[in-house]
Design an enzyme around this catalytic site. Structure first.
Site, short mmCIF file in Angstrom:
data_model
loop_
_atom_site.label_atom_id
_atom_site.label_comp_id
_atom_site.label_asym_id
_atom_site.label_seq_id
_atom_site.Cartn_x
_atom_site.Cartn_y
_atom_site.Cartn_z
CG LEU A 33 -17.09 8.50 24.76
CD1 LEU A 33 -18.59 8.83 24.81
CD2 LEU A 33 -16.79 7.70 23.50
CB SER A 124 3.95 5.27 17.62
OG SER A 124 4.32 6.25 16.68
CB THR A 126 6.86 8.33 17.31
OG1 THR A 126 7.50 9.54 17.59
CG2 THR A 126 6.19 7.82 18.54
CE1 TYR A 150 0.99 9.18 21.08
CE2 TYR A 150 2.62 9.47 19.36
CZ TYR A 150 1.53 8.80 19.86
OH TYR A 150 0.98 7.75 19.17
CE LYS A 154 1.08 5.56 21.88
NZ LYS A 154 -0.06 4.75 22.31
N GLY A 295 11.10 19.00 14.47
CA GLY A 295 11.03 17.60 14.88
C GLY A 295 10.74 16.63 13.74
P1 NAD Z 1 -8.01 8.27 18.86
O1 NAD Z 1 -7.79 9.47 19.69
O2 NAD Z 1 -8.99 8.36 17.75
O3 NAD Z 1 -8.39 7.03 19.78
C1 NAD Z 1 -7.95 6.91 21.11
C2 NAD Z 1 -9.19 6.64 21.95
O4 NAD Z 1 -8.79 6.47 23.31
C3 NAD Z 1 -10.20 7.79 21.92
O5 NAD Z 1 -11.46 7.26 21.60
C4 NAD Z 1 -10.16 8.36 23.32
O6 NAD Z 1 -11.42 8.88 23.71
C5 NAD Z 1 -9.73 7.15 24.14
N1 NAD Z 1 -9.03 7.45 25.40
C6 NAD Z 1 -7.94 8.23 25.59
N2 NAD Z 1 -7.57 8.19 26.87
C7 NAD Z 1 -8.42 7.35 27.52
C8 NAD Z 1 -8.54 6.88 28.85
N3 NAD Z 1 -7.67 7.27 29.81
N4 NAD Z 1 -9.54 6.03 29.14
C9 NAD Z 1 -10.42 5.63 28.18
N5 NAD Z 1 -10.34 6.02 26.91
C10 NAD Z 1 -9.35 6.87 26.58
O7 NAD Z 1 -6.57 7.82 18.28
P2 NAD Z 1 -6.21 6.70 17.20
O8 NAD Z 1 -5.60 7.38 16.03
O9 NAD Z 1 -7.32 5.76 17.02
O10 NAD Z 1 -5.01 6.00 17.98
C11 NAD Z 1 -5.21 4.84 18.76
C12 NAD Z 1 -3.89 4.48 19.41
O11 NAD Z 1 -2.89 4.29 18.40
C13 NAD Z 1 -3.35 5.56 20.35
O12 NAD Z 1 -2.76 4.94 21.46
C14 NAD Z 1 -2.31 6.25 19.50
O13 NAD Z 1 -1.31 6.83 20.28
C15 NAD Z 1 -1.76 5.09 18.67
N6 NAD Z 1 -1.15 5.52 17.41
C16 NAD Z 1 -1.87 6.28 16.52
C17 NAD Z 1 -1.26 6.70 15.33
C18 NAD Z 1 -2.01 7.57 14.37
O14 NAD Z 1 -1.37 8.16 13.49
N7 NAD Z 1 -3.33 7.66 14.43
C19 NAD Z 1 0.06 6.34 15.04
C20 NAD Z 1 0.76 5.54 15.96
C21 NAD Z 1 0.13 5.13 17.15
N1 UFG Z 2 2.55 17.65 6.82
C1 UFG Z 2 2.39 18.81 6.10
N2 UFG Z 2 1.32 19.61 6.40
C2 UFG Z 2 0.42 19.30 7.37
C3 UFG Z 2 0.58 18.10 8.10
C4 UFG Z 2 1.67 17.30 7.80
O1 UFG Z 2 3.19 19.11 5.22
O2 UFG Z 2 -0.51 20.09 7.61
C5 UFG Z 2 3.66 16.74 6.49
C6 UFG Z 2 4.64 16.50 7.62
O3 UFG Z 2 5.65 17.50 7.63
C7 UFG Z 2 5.16 15.10 7.28
C8 UFG Z 2 3.96 14.42 6.62
O4 UFG Z 2 3.11 15.49 6.18
O5 UFG Z 2 6.21 15.18 6.33
C9 UFG Z 2 3.19 13.52 7.55
O6 UFG Z 2 2.86 14.25 8.75
P1 UFG Z 2 1.80 13.69 9.81
O7 UFG Z 2 1.67 14.74 10.87
O8 UFG Z 2 0.57 13.26 9.12
O9 UFG Z 2 2.49 12.38 10.36
P2 UFG Z 2 3.89 12.16 11.12
O10 UFG Z 2 4.67 11.18 10.31
O11 UFG Z 2 4.54 13.44 11.45
O12 UFG Z 2 3.42 11.52 12.50
C10 UFG Z 2 2.43 10.47 12.58
C11 UFG Z 2 1.67 10.60 13.89
C12 UFG Z 2 2.57 10.29 15.03
C13 UFG Z 2 3.21 8.97 14.84
C14 UFG Z 2 3.93 8.92 13.52
C15 UFG Z 2 4.50 7.55 13.26
O13 UFG Z 2 1.16 11.91 14.04
O14 UFG Z 2 1.83 10.24 16.21
O15 UFG Z 2 3.03 9.24 12.46
O16 UFG Z 2 3.53 6.59 13.49
F1 UFG Z 2 4.11 8.76 15.82
#
Ligand code: NAD
Ligand code: UFG
Length: 339
Positions: A33, A124, A126, A150, A154, A295
C-alpha cells in the site's frame, strides 16, 4: 487456477483483479500500500461479486512471500508491484533500484522455491530507446538508452527475467510493455488515484475538471506533430487488464520468454486529449502552453500486431470511452479513495 497479483491494490492491478475474478481465476494480492489504498480491493470484490485474498506485505520480504506461496496453491504470478514516477526516480534512484529490482529478484527466488514458474511482468514502453521510428515493435525496435532510473529498472527487470527463463526451460515469462494506460472501470468504482500532484496527463486533466487544479500545463507545442504537442498511445485500463488475462492463457501453452506491446497503435496529441475530454464530459479544461518537459519524446505509439496475432488480444475501447470512464471515476470520487 490461483493467480498471485503483486501490487494488486494499485491502478492497473485492481482492474486486472476484476478481470481475473470475472474469468473464474482465484486471486491472491500482495501489496504494501505504498502507493494505493486497500479500499480499491473492497471495490474490486464488489464489482466482481467474488472474494479475493489480500496480504499487506512488501514483496521484498522473502519470509512473507514464502508464507503466501505455502498457504495458497499459486499457478501463476502477475508482478505489478513497483514504484513508477519518472521524476521521483531521478531524485531517489536508490529507492527505485532497491524496490523494483529487489522485489523482482525476491519474488522469483520464492517462486522457484515453491515450483511456480509462470510470471507476467509489468514492463513499459519506456524500455524502447528514444531513437526508434514509430510504431515500436517488439522485435524491430531498439531497447535501452533509458533516460531515467525508473526506465532502467524496467529494462533491468526484463533482463533478470530473461536470464531466469534462459537458465531453466520450465519458466515462462511474459514481458508486457504498456503504453499509456488511462480510463477506469466503467462502474466508476475503481480508477487511478495519484498521491500529490499528478505526473501524468489524464489524471491531471480530470483533476482540473473536478476543480482540484486551476489549469493544465501543456509541456511544449513546438514538437514535430500535427498540432505541436506530444503524441502518445493511450489505452483503456480495462483493455490493458484483459491483456494480462490473455497473456496468462498464452503462457499455459508456451515456455520461455515472450514480449508483447499493450497499446492501440493509434497516437493522440495532448490537445486531442483535452478536446476529446471536453467534448465527452462537457467540462472546460483551461490550459497554458509551457516549456517542454525534459526527456519527453514527440511521438510514441505501439505496433499492436504481435499481441493481436499471438495473444488474440486487441484493444476494444476508444478515446471517447477512455474519457467517459475517467470522468465517471473522478466525478464519483473527487478525492479518489479518500472521498
Ligand atoms: P500503482 O502505483 O498504482 O500500483 C503499484 C502497486 O504496487 C501499488 O499498489 C503499490 O502500493 C505497490 N507496491 C510498490 N512497491 C511494492 C512492494 N515493494 N511490495 C508490495 N507492493 C508494492 O501503479 P500502476 O499504474 O498500477 O502500475 C503498475 C505497474 O505497471 C508498475 O510496475 C508500473 O511501473 C507499471 N507501468 C505503469 C504504467 C502507467 O502509466 N501507469 C506504464 C508502464 C508500466
Ligand atoms: N503532459 C502535459 N502536461 C502534463 C502531463 C503530461 O502536457 O501535466 C504531456 C507530456 O508532455 C506527454 C503527454 O502529455 O506529451 C503524456 O505524458 P504522461 O506523463 O501522461 O505520459 P508519458 O508518455 O510521459 O509516460 C507514461 C508513464 C511512464 C511510461 C510511459 C510509457 O508515465 O511511466 O508512459 O509507458 F513509461
Amino acid at each position: 487456477m490461483n493467480v498471485l497479483v503483486t501490487g494488486g491494490a494499485g491502478y492497473i492491478g485492481s482492474h486486472t483483479c476484476v478481470e481475473l475474478l470475472e474469468k473464474g481465476y482465484g486471486v491472491v494480492v500482495v501489496d504494501n500500500l505504498v502507493n494505493s489504498s486497500a479500499k480499491s480491493l473492497e471495490r474490486v470484490q464488489q464489482i466482481a461479486g467474488k472474494d479475493l485474498a489480500f496480504y499487506e506485505e512488501d514483496v521484498r520480504n522473502r519470509g512473507a512471500m514464502d508464507a503466501i506461496f505455502e498457504k495458497h496453491d499459486i499457478g501463476c504470478v502477475i508482478h505489478f508491484a513497483g514504484l513508477k514516477a519518472v521524476g521521483q526516480s531521478v531524485s531517489m534512484p536508490l529507492e527505485y533500484y532497491d524496490n523494483n529490482l529487489n522485489s523482482t529478484i525476491t519474488l522469483c527466488q520464492s517462486m522457484k522455491e515453491h515450483g511456480v514458474r509462470d510470471i507476467v511482468f509489468s514492463s513499459s514502453a519506456t524500455v524502447y530507446s528514444g531513437d526508434n521510428t514509430m510504431p515500436l515493435s517488439e522485435a524491430g525496435s531498439r531497447t535501452g538508452m533509458c533516460t531515467n532510473p525508473y526506465g532502467w529498472t524496467k529494462y533491468m527487470c526484463e533482463q533478470i527475467l530473461r536470464d531466469t527463463a534462459f537458465s531453466d526451460k520450465d519458466w515462462s515469462i511474459a514481458l508486457l510493455r504498456y503504453f499509456n494506460p488511462i480510463g477506469a472501470h466503467p462502474s466508476g468504482l475503481i480508477g487511478e488515484d495519484p498521491r500529490g500532484i499528478p505526473n501524468n496527463l489524464m489524471p491531471f486533466i480530470s483533476q482540473v475538471a473536478i476543480g482540484r487544479r486551476d489549469h493544465l500545463s501543456v509541456f511544449g507545442n513546438d514538437y514535430d506533430t500535427h498540432d505541436g504537442t506530444g503524441v502518445r498511445d493511450y489505452i483503456h485500463v480495462v483493455d490493458l487488464a484483459r491483456g494480462h488475462v490473455a497473456a496468462i492463457e498464452y503462457m499455459l501453452g508456451h515456455r520461455g520468454e515472450s514480449v508483447f506491446n499493450l497499446g492501440t497503435g493509434t497516437g493522440y496529441s495532448v490537445l486531442d486529449m483535452v478536446k476529446a475530454f471536453e467534448r465527452v464530459t462537457g467540462q472546460k479544461i483551461p490550459y497554458e502552453i509551457v516549456d517542454r518537459r525534459p526527456g519527453d519524446l514527440a511521438t510514441v505509439y505501439a505496433s499492436p500486431d504481435k499481441s493481436a496475432q499471438l495473444l488474440g488480444w486487441k484493444a476494444q475501447y476508444n478515446l471517447e470511452d477512455m474519457c467517459r470512464d475517467t470522468w465517471a471515476w473522478q466525478s464519483k470520487n473527487p478525492m479518489g479513495y479518500d472521498s
